[in-house]
Design an enzyme around this catalytic site. Structure first.
Site, PDB file in Angstrom:
ATOM      1  CG  HIS A  57      -2.044  -1.035   1.059  1.00  0.00           C
ATOM      2  ND1 HIS A  57      -3.047  -1.198   1.984  1.00  0.00           N
ATOM      3  CD2 HIS A  57      -2.310  -1.928   0.064  1.00  0.00           C
ATOM      4  CE1 HIS A  57      -3.887  -2.147   1.569  1.00  0.00           C
ATOM      5  NE2 HIS A  57      -3.450  -2.614   0.409  1.00  0.00           N
ATOM      6  CD  GLU A 106      -1.515   3.624   3.813  1.00  0.00           C
ATOM      7  OE1 GLU A 106      -1.214   3.048   2.738  1.00  0.00           O
ATOM      8  OE2 GLU A 106      -2.635   3.545   4.323  1.00  0.00           O
ATOM      9  CB  CYS A 135      -1.810   0.511   6.312  1.00  0.00           C
ATOM     10  SG  CYS A 135      -1.199  -0.217   4.786  1.00  0.00           S
ATOM     11  NE  ARG A 194      -6.496  -1.746 -25.628  1.00  0.00           N
ATOM     12  CZ  ARG A 194      -5.995  -1.694 -26.858  1.00  0.00           C
ATOM     13  NH1 ARG A 194      -4.979  -2.494 -27.193  1.00  0.00           N
ATOM     14  NH2 ARG A 194      -6.489  -0.865 -27.752  1.00  0.00           N
ATOM     15  CB  THR A 208     -14.181   0.487 -33.724  1.00  0.00           C
ATOM     16  OG1 THR A 208     -14.862   1.691 -33.398  1.00  0.00           O
ATOM     17  CG2 THR A 208     -12.690   0.687 -33.525  1.00  0.00           C
ATOM     18  CG  LEU A 223      -9.185  -4.108 -29.644  1.00  0.00           C
ATOM     19  CD1 LEU A 223     -10.662  -4.450 -29.518  1.00  0.00           C
ATOM     20  CD2 LEU A 223      -8.955  -2.636 -29.315  1.00  0.00           C
TER      21      LEU A 223
END
Lengths: 330, 330
Positions: free
Chosen positions: A50, A52, A111, A199, A211, A219
């Site tokens: 994390h 912190e 934490c 992605r 498209t 992709l």
């Protein structure tokens, strides 16, 4: 400097990993000693250290002028290391965190417990963790200050709040500065790499039928060498050339249809497309992410729709501008 | 933190006054004490206190926890005040300045002499003053460090370098995020006020004939209650309705024509207009300033031209994005 200054640094850092921390929230942290900035860090990826923890490790490196030789994103190792330091090592330091430190032991140790053990001189928190049952951090910390740049800290975790209860829908667009979206790859490689990172973490990539028919995109995540996302081609007509690479990427499923019922499920959905997709999905779009290139173009492909946005954060990605915005009502 | 961090803060502050300091360069300064930031200031307007002076005054206020009761932009008063402080008042402080402090006594006393007298522990300078004959600051300061974020410090003063030898041409545009420029006032009042500040300091406002015919703008500085700029209507045909307010603003001259010979003269020229003006002036444009509103629009008015830019700085102006960019070659 006032608390807001340090909290803003933590926020800016956290935005660098917006979306990429899914399903965790984006969080930033700053450690100071007598007003001096020792570390500015952010949570980067679910399952790793994390914010912190990374900030404290980095502050340790600054103060001791040494370099840690293990992977600081290994949360277990990082917690163990920090807890083994002399009891008063951080006692004159302050830490700024955009979100209340976690109190539960999950993939990583808590934490809040860590900060309690390290007994820093001040803990300054942007906002409380708004998830029910996640409010134990403040209690453990006792005298932490809370409520610095609250609105900005809340904006930062809006995706996290949304994907608790339904799909967070992020519409991604690459454009020139005069709003043209055609003419091949517009963005810098750094921007493209960022798209591939998104992605990689999203649950599904939604793309418009036109498209696929016209651009025949793959992709995948070749810039990050990561797992290609599952794709849903949003269309009423299933008439695609199945020989295009999109259908042959390993470890990916491709679905075709116009049923968006899955958006009711907690998840992170990335949408790529042009005007048609933007109009079709408009009511479902939470945020837009625009990569704006430093070019004016005469290409005739643009996107024509009415929409009100609120700019949340902007930053450079190599030569491009990356603009995060939220859709708002009229 | 490293010198780059503090210099970046000075740069960001200086950009807030980009153009507004004409004919002076934009300059920012930061004062620190043992790594703590005491002040972040920038030069705001020609004839008023320089960035270093404002930063030192602000650092004094922070350190002494008092507030100065004279106009700190009165450079004479500010210098006198700083020189009367106890000799070692700033001796443990460092100052970061984006540009070499001035050595000549002009409208304001020399900043290099001031810094020499105050004997700060460190003076860190972004770049040397590139104007011939302005290089005395470093000599006076002796052991100052020079060369931090040099490219960025050089970008900051590019307008200043240009208007030494010819007109600096800034093309201003307000647009929606999808590149539409029609549909009435697009920008926030904060953005409009900023435009009026630029109009106030520029030497001349250049506007396209069609814009005058169709929009009938007043082009004054009503948001800042300042002197309206002299206007040149760029057109081949002098067929305007002379009853529109533009021609009746006090203390302004309006010229009409297509002779741009005046661009050879050192000056600051602001250009406002749409596609026609952008195309007509394209070869003359140095920088573009875009106020981008958080809206997508279906208005059909856009601008269709090819141009390569480099984004130099971006910031929020209320809800809008303000994007400074430079025109670059292919």
């Amino acid at each position: 400097m006032r608390d807001e200054f340090y909290m803003q640094l933590a926020l800016d850092k956290a935005w660098e990993y917006q979306g990429l921390t899914y399903p965790n929230p984006a969080v930033g942290a700053v450690v100071t000693l007598n007003g001096n900035i020792l570390a500015i860090e952010a949570h980067q990826k679910a399952g790793t250290s994390h914010a912190e923890v990374l900030a404290l490790i980095s502050a340790y490196e600054t103060l001791s002028n040494t370099q840690i030789d293990f992977d600081t994103n290994d949360a277990q190792k990082a917690h163990t290391f920090l807890l083994a330091l002399p009891k008063d090592f951080f006692s004159d330091c302050s830490i700024y965190v955009t979100l209340e430190p976690c109190s539960h032991e999950g993939k990583t140790p808590s934490c809040a417990s860590l900060l309690q053990s390290l007994a820093l001189s001040r803990v300054i928190i942007g906002i409380q963790d708004p998830i029910e049952g996640h409010d134990g951090g403040m209690k453990k910390l006792g005298n932490a200050s809370i409520g610095v740049l609250e609105d900005k800290c809340r904006d930062l975790i809006e995706p996290f709040m949304i994907w608790q209860r339904r799909a967070f829908v992020l519409f991604k667009l690459a454009q020139t500065t005069n709003g043209r979206i055609g003419g091949g790859y517009l963005s810098s490689e750094v921007s493209l790499t960022h798209v591939h990172q998104l992605r990689e973490v999203c649950d599904r990539l939604l793309i418009g039928g036109n498209t696929v028919r016209e651009d025949r995109p793959t992709l995948d995540c070749r810039f990050t060498k990561g797992k290609a996302p599952d794709v849903m081609i949003y269309t009423k007509e299933d008439n695609f050339d199945r020989d295009i690479p999109l259908f042959y990427v390993e470890n990916r499923t491709v679905s075709v249809g116009d049923d968006l019922i899955f958006l009711g499920k907690p998840s992170f959905i990335l949408v790529e497309g042009g005007e048609g997709m933007l109009k079709a999905l408009q009511k479902k779009i939470d945020w837009m992410l625009i990569y704006q290139t430093p070019k004016l173009s005469t290409h005739n492909l643009t996107y024509n729709t009415k929409m009100n946005l609120e700019f949340l954060h902007q930053d450079k990605k190599d030569v491009d501008l990356m603009i995060w915005s939220r859709q708002i009502g009229d």
